[in-house]
Write a protein that holds these residues in place. Structure first.
Motif, short mmCIF file in Angstrom:
data_model
loop_
_atom_site.label_atom_id
_atom_site.label_comp_id
_atom_site.label_asym_id
_atom_site.label_seq_id
_atom_site.Cartn_x
_atom_site.Cartn_y
_atom_site.Cartn_z
N ALA A 155 -83.63 -7.19 26.23
CA ALA A 155 -84.32 -6.01 25.70
C ALA A 155 -83.72 -4.71 26.22
CB ALA A 155 -85.81 -6.09 26.04
N ARG A 156 -82.95 -4.77 27.29
CA ARG A 156 -82.31 -3.55 27.80
C ARG A 156 -81.12 -3.13 26.95
NH1 ARG A 156 -83.06 -6.41 32.77
NH2 ARG A 156 -80.83 -6.90 32.88
N TYR A 157 -80.64 -4.03 26.10
CA TYR A 157 -79.45 -3.74 25.30
C TYR A 157 -79.72 -3.85 23.80
CZ TYR A 157 -77.58 -4.81 29.92
OH TYR A 157 -77.36 -4.84 31.27
N VAL A 158 -80.47 -4.87 23.41
CA VAL A 158 -80.71 -5.12 21.99
C VAL A 158 -82.01 -4.43 21.60
CG1 VAL A 158 -80.94 -6.87 20.21
CG2 VAL A 158 -79.60 -7.35 22.27
N HIS A 159 -81.92 -3.55 20.61
CA HIS A 159 -83.10 -2.79 20.17
C HIS A 159 -83.95 -3.62 19.19
CE1 HIS A 159 -80.35 0.85 21.06
NE2 HIS A 159 -81.16 0.64 22.09
N PRO A 160 -85.25 -3.37 19.15
CA PRO A 160 -86.09 -4.06 18.17
C PRO A 160 -85.58 -3.85 16.75
CG PRO A 160 -87.45 -2.93 19.78
CD PRO A 160 -86.03 -2.49 20.05
N GLY A 161 -85.53 -4.92 15.97
CA GLY A 161 -85.05 -4.85 14.60
C GLY A 161 -83.59 -5.22 14.46
N GLU A 162 -82.83 -5.24 15.55
CA GLU A 162 -81.43 -5.63 15.47
C GLU A 162 -81.31 -7.15 15.43
OE1 GLU A 162 -79.05 -1.92 17.50
OE2 GLU A 162 -79.64 -3.58 18.81
N VAL A 163 -80.21 -7.62 14.83
CA VAL A 163 -80.01 -9.05 14.61
C VAL A 163 -79.11 -9.62 15.69
CG1 VAL A 163 -79.14 -10.81 13.02
CG2 VAL A 163 -80.34 -8.80 12.13
N LEU A 164 -79.58 -10.68 16.31
CA LEU A 164 -78.83 -11.38 17.35
C LEU A 164 -78.40 -12.74 16.82
CD1 LEU A 164 -78.05 -11.56 20.47
CD2 LEU A 164 -80.21 -12.81 20.71
N VAL A 165 -77.12 -13.06 16.94
CA VAL A 165 -76.59 -14.35 16.50
C VAL A 165 -76.72 -15.34 17.65
CG1 VAL A 165 -74.59 -15.61 15.65
CG2 VAL A 165 -74.98 -13.25 14.91
N THR A 166 -77.52 -16.36 17.46
CA THR A 166 -77.68 -17.42 18.45
C THR A 166 -78.24 -18.66 17.77
OG1 THR A 166 -78.70 -18.07 20.55
CG2 THR A 166 -80.00 -16.66 19.10
N SER A 167 -77.84 -19.81 18.28
CA SER A 167 -78.43 -21.07 17.82
C SER A 167 -79.12 -21.77 18.97
CB SER A 167 -77.34 -21.98 17.24
OG SER A 167 -76.38 -22.31 18.24
N ASP A 168 -79.23 -21.08 20.11
CA ASP A 168 -79.85 -21.67 21.29
C ASP A 168 -81.33 -21.91 21.05
OD1 ASP A 168 -79.87 -22.37 24.19
OD2 ASP A 168 -81.23 -20.67 24.25
N TYR A 169 -81.80 -23.11 21.39
CA TYR A 169 -83.20 -23.49 21.16
C TYR A 169 -84.15 -22.50 21.79
CZ TYR A 169 -87.51 -26.24 21.43
OH TYR A 169 -88.81 -26.66 21.33
N TYR A 170 -83.92 -22.15 23.04
CA TYR A 170 -84.84 -21.28 23.76
C TYR A 170 -84.74 -19.84 23.29
CZ TYR A 170 -85.10 -25.32 26.83
OH TYR A 170 -85.28 -26.58 27.33
N ALA A 171 -83.52 -19.36 23.04
CA ALA A 171 -83.35 -17.97 22.61
C ALA A 171 -84.00 -17.75 21.25
CB ALA A 171 -81.87 -17.62 22.55
N LEU A 172 -83.83 -18.70 20.33
CA LEU A 172 -84.43 -18.55 19.00
C LEU A 172 -85.94 -18.39 19.08
CD1 LEU A 172 -82.46 -21.11 16.82
CD2 LEU A 172 -82.60 -18.65 16.44
#
Length: 258
Positions: A155-172
């Motif tokens: 949350a210190r880097y990725v702003h709300p509404g931005e798209v993060l690419v991940t397939s990690d079970y926990y991150a998703l």
């Protein structure tokens, strides 16, 4: 009317959503999981005798009807109404029990309720530790929480509404709590008819053999801003320097040009 004005199709909830498969387990062994709530049924009966439109009775009956429909029609997503059934019985019990007049009912009901509370505490009491500060939790219990990574640092880097690419079970399942979007949803979403395609194209993005131009096209299609790499899983950073490194070695990269 509110449903028809919403930007999503309200009636999509009544179609094939994929939610039934992941919710069918709430119907397994109902007496084992929800049977202790039966101690509140006499309280609901007392309230019903005093007032037919009692709000707790209406809540109980309405939620029970929804749960029953789910069982009969195999629409197991309706089983998510179980908490309303239990809450109505528990609240009725908490309101009625203290004012119960002396007599046979009181002599029986008090110890039965006490036994139900003890049984509930024995089977579910460990979950109360989630409400405690970590230093207060005994080590033997706290260690069971170690397998779920903390993604609050994103949350210190990725702003709300931005798209993060991940397939990690926990991150998703974690990053949406910070307002961060992912390409596929962690759970079936009735308002996303292209979920299968999203999962497929996420796999294409992760495929190290894929043409970089195709990966860039897919990242642009989903307006992806960030890529989260998990140690020992996959890497598509192509020599980039990470913007941040997580506590377990996760690496956060900015998608070039965003």
């Amino acid at each position: 009317m509110p449903g028809s004005a919403w930007r999503y199709s309200f009636f999509a909830l009544f179609g094939v959503t994929g939610l039934d498969d992941i919710n069918k387990f709430v119907y397994w062994s109902p007496w084992a999981y929800y049977g202790l709530a039966a101690v509140g049924l006499p309280a609901l009966w007392l309230r019903f005798r005093r007032s037919r439109p009692d709000p707790l009775v209406l809540l109980f009956v309405g939620a029970a009807v929804v749960v029953t429909i789910g069982a009969l029609t195999h629409r197991y997503a309706l089983g998510r109404s179980w908490p309303a059934v239990l809450l109505a019985a528990q609240l009725a019990l908490a309101v009625e029990l203290p004012d119960l007049p002396a007599g046979t009912l009181r002599r029986i009901w008090y110890p039965v309720t006490a036994l139900a509370c003890v049984a509930g505490f024995v089977t579910q009491g460990a979950h109360l530790t989630y409400a405690l500060p970590r230093p207060w939790v005994p080590h033997v219990l706290a260690r069971y929480d170690d397998t779920w990574p903390d993604y609050g640092w994103l949350a210190r880097y990725v702003h709300p509404g931005e798209v993060l690419v991940t397939s990690d079970y926990y991150a998703l399942r974690t990053v949406p709590a910070y307002g961060i979007r992912t390409i596929p949803p962690a759970w079936p979403d009735p308002f996303l008819p292209d979920q299968a395609r999203r999962w497929h194209e996420l796999a294409v993005i992760h495929d190290l053999r894929v043409d970089p131009a195709i990966r860039r096209e897919l990242l642009a299609r989903y307006h992806a801003h960030w890529v989260l790499e998990i140690p020992g899983s996959w890497a598509i950073s192509a020599g980039q320097q990470p913007v941040a490194i997580g506590p377990l070695g996760q690496r956060l990269y900015r998608v070039p040009g965003t």
